[in-house]
Design a protein around this motif. Structure first.
Motif, PDB file in Angstrom:
ATOM      1  N   CYS A  96       5.230  14.484 -11.091  1.00  0.00           N
ATOM      2  CA  CYS A  96       5.844  14.548 -12.413  1.00  0.00           C
ATOM      3  C   CYS A  96       4.934  15.264 -13.406  1.00  0.00           C
ATOM      4  O   CYS A  96       5.397  16.057 -14.235  1.00  0.00           O
ATOM      5  N   LEU A  97       3.628  15.000 -13.318  1.00  0.00           N
ATOM      6  CA  LEU A  97       2.699  15.671 -14.215  1.00  0.00           C
ATOM      7  C   LEU A  97       2.625  17.166 -13.940  1.00  0.00           C
ATOM      8  O   LEU A  97       2.423  17.968 -14.864  1.00  0.00           O
ATOM      9  N   GLN A  98       2.778  17.570 -12.705  1.00  0.00           N
ATOM     10  CA  GLN A  98       2.734  18.990 -12.353  1.00  0.00           C
ATOM     11  C   GLN A  98       4.037  19.720 -12.653  1.00  0.00           C
ATOM     12  O   GLN A  98       4.054  20.955 -12.697  1.00  0.00           O
ATOM     13  N   ASN A  99       5.134  18.989 -12.843  1.00  0.00           N
ATOM     14  CA  ASN A  99       6.452  19.621 -13.039  1.00  0.00           C
ATOM     15  C   ASN A  99       7.147  19.021 -14.258  1.00  0.00           C
ATOM     16  O   ASN A  99       8.300  18.589 -14.189  1.00  0.00           O
ATOM     17  N   VAL A 107       0.831  -1.206   0.000  1.00  0.00           N
ATOM     18  CA  VAL A 107       0.000   0.000   0.000  1.00  0.00           C
ATOM     19  C   VAL A 107       0.865   1.255   0.000  1.00  0.00           C
ATOM     20  O   VAL A 107       0.582   2.236  -0.704  1.00  0.00           O
ATOM     21  N   ALA A 108       1.941   1.233   0.784  1.00  0.00           N
ATOM     22  CA  ALA A 108       2.836   2.397   0.837  1.00  0.00           C
ATOM     23  C   ALA A 108       3.503   2.640  -0.515  1.00  0.00           C
ATOM     24  O   ALA A 108       3.628   3.786  -0.972  1.00  0.00           O
ATOM     25  N   ALA A 109       3.931   1.562  -1.174  1.00  0.00           N
ATOM     26  CA  ALA A 109       4.568   1.716  -2.484  1.00  0.00           C
ATOM     27  C   ALA A 109       3.586   2.248  -3.518  1.00  0.00           C
ATOM     28  O   ALA A 109       3.931   3.102  -4.352  1.00  0.00           O
ATOM     29  N   ALA A 150       3.904   5.773  -5.482  1.00  0.00           N
ATOM     30  CA  ALA A 150       3.893   5.829  -6.939  1.00  0.00           C
ATOM     31  C   ALA A 150       2.859   6.827  -7.441  1.00  0.00           C
ATOM     32  O   ALA A 150       3.107   7.589  -8.386  1.00  0.00           O
ATOM     33  N   VAL A 151       1.687   6.870  -6.808  1.00  0.00           N
ATOM     34  CA  VAL A 151       0.649   7.825  -7.213  1.00  0.00           C
ATOM     35  C   VAL A 151       1.114   9.255  -6.981  1.00  0.00           C
ATOM     36  O   VAL A 151       0.958  10.138  -7.833  1.00  0.00           O
ATOM     37  N   LEU A 152       1.710   9.508  -5.799  1.00  0.00           N
ATOM     38  CA  LEU A 152       2.199  10.857  -5.495  1.00  0.00           C
ATOM     39  C   LEU A 152       3.328  11.263  -6.436  1.00  0.00           C
ATOM     40  O   LEU A 152       3.389  12.412  -6.897  1.00  0.00           O
ATOM     41  N   ALA A 153       4.241  10.326  -6.732  1.00  0.00           N
ATOM     42  CA  ALA A 153       5.348  10.645  -7.635  1.00  0.00           C
ATOM     43  C   ALA A 153       4.833  10.937  -9.046  1.00  0.00           C
ATOM     44  O   ALA A 153       5.297  11.865  -9.713  1.00  0.00           O
TER      45      ALA A 153
END
Length: 415
Positions: A24-27, A11-13, A17-20
């Motif tokens: 990436c999409l925002q930057n 779950v943590a991984a 991955a979702v946050l990363a």
């Protein structure tokens, strides 16, 4: 509610991955700049790996020719490396010795034809003067607003002058940046060459170290799978490189042999040029055709047309018979997928993509084929279902028997 440690880590991984991905999409701009900086930083090492991989193919063949004597084991690698460099340098020197004199002859021919043109120029102008009345009559029939046309021309010249003035300082800075890029490119090449030498002389040691790292950090099954795929990719790329070189030599030899039969000039120059450009899969030979047609056009336009016809014939033979069997069989890829790989690679990455996508698609093709075989064996699919069912013609219908007409119940004469 009790959670297992493995579930928590999963779950943590997934959350990370979702946050990363969201970051990436925002930057994207920042990420693209960072990737370009990283590629620039490791460019010498990538170049060194590419040079080492290319030189390793003939170097490995030279080492096999030298035998396996234990007394000369320490000298085998350096001697093979020197012989490989000498072989590559000899091929390049031979190509230059063939190309440079022929190019000099072509330039001399062009200059002579230019002198002939300028010698005949007064005669052409005299003939034009005799037709000036006809031209003047034709111009008078045209409705051209010369004032508007001259104003447009002056406006274009003014804009061009302003651009030249405004880019004066930029041109100086551009020249400085050009010099800097040349220096950077030369330094990158030499660093990559030194790194390639180190890779070739220490490849067994580096391979052993990479294996140790993989087995130390990854599960044994994953490490075995990575090494298996890497070995498949190495064999596939090596076979593709050797097959592509063999195909280029065959194609160039065909032009060298056939062009003198039709008394075409520059046979050796065109053959070597086609062989060098044919290293680019499928489309490279057309570049050599354009160069050859241009050279022959300067001597004889009719022979230039004949050369194009000859090229089309040889290209059909090479594209349908030689290339798919030489290169396609060397990488284990069917002919149709070779063509698909060239088209996709050219669309995505240009010439470099054409060179990379054929062996890359071959690796993916082999992996997917093995996966399909394993899945079929796991599901116990009978081989009879894997063969296409050939539709059979329906059995002929039996002939219809005609019944004899029934005798009518006629009435007797006494009825």
């Amino acid at each position: 509610m009790e959670f297992h440690k493995k579930t928590v880590w999963t779950v943590a991984a997934a959350a990370f991955a979702v946050l990363a991905g969201y970051w990436c999409l925002q930057n994207l701009t920042m990420l693209g700049g960072a990737l370009r900086a990283l590629v620039t930083l490791i460019a010498p090492f990538l170049l060194g790996c590419a040079v080492a991989f290319i030189l390793n193919v003939p170097m490995r063949a030279v080492e096999r020719r030298m035998g396996s004597d234990k007394r000369t084991a320490k000298l085998r690698r350096p001697v093979a490396f020197v012989l490989t460099l000498a072989l590559v340098a000899g091929v390049l020197a031979l190509a230059s010795l063939v190309i440079v004199p022929s190019l000099a002859d072509a330039v001399s021919s062009v200059s002579q034809q230019a002198q002939t043109f300028f010698t005949r120029l007064p005669e052409m102008l005299t003939a034009l003067e005799t037709r000036l009345p006809e031209l003047e009559t034709a111009l008078q029939t045209l409705d051209i607003e010369w004032t508007t046309l001259s104003a447009k021309a002056l406006e274009l010249l003014r804009d061009l002058g302003e651009r030249l003035v405004n880019t004066g300082v930029g041109g100086v800075l551009g020249g400085m940046s050009f010099v800097g890029s040349v220096v950077s490119g030369v330094s990158t090449f030499f660093i990559g060459l030194v790194f390639a030498v180190y890779l070739l002389l220490q490849k067994e040691k580096l391979g052993r170290q990479i294996r140790q790292i993989l087995y130390a950090l990854l599960p044994e099954r994953v490490a075995d799978r990575i090494l298996s795929v890497a070995d498949l990719a190495n064999r596939t790329f090596s076979n593709f490189l050797s097959g592509q070189c063999l195909e280029a030599v065959i194609l160039g030899s065909l032009f060298i042999v056939t062009m003198p039969i039709f008394k075409m000039p520059y046979a050796v120059l065109v053959g070597v040029t086609v062989a060098l450009t044919a290293l680019i899969p499928i489309v490279g030979a057309f570049i050599g055709c354009a160069v050859g047609a241009l050279l022959i056009l300067l001597v004889n336009p009719v022979q230039a047309l004949l050369f194009i016809v000859l090229f089309l014939v040889i290209q059909q033979i090479e594209g349908n018979l030689i290339y798919p069997h030489v290169v396609g069989s060397s990488v284990g890829l069917p002919s149709i997928w070779v063509l698909v790989a060239v088209i996709l690679g050219g669309k995505l990455m240009g010439i470099l993509g054409m060179l990379i996508f054929i062996p890359l698609c071959s690796v993916l093709y082999a992996l997917f084929r093995q996966y399909v075989k394993d899945r079929l064996a796991e599901r116990k699919i009978p081989p009879s279902k894997l063969r296409p069912q050939v539709p059979q013609a329906p059995p002929p219908s039996p002939p219809v028997k005609k019944r004899p007409p029934k005798a009518g119940k006629g009435k007797g004469p006494g009825a």
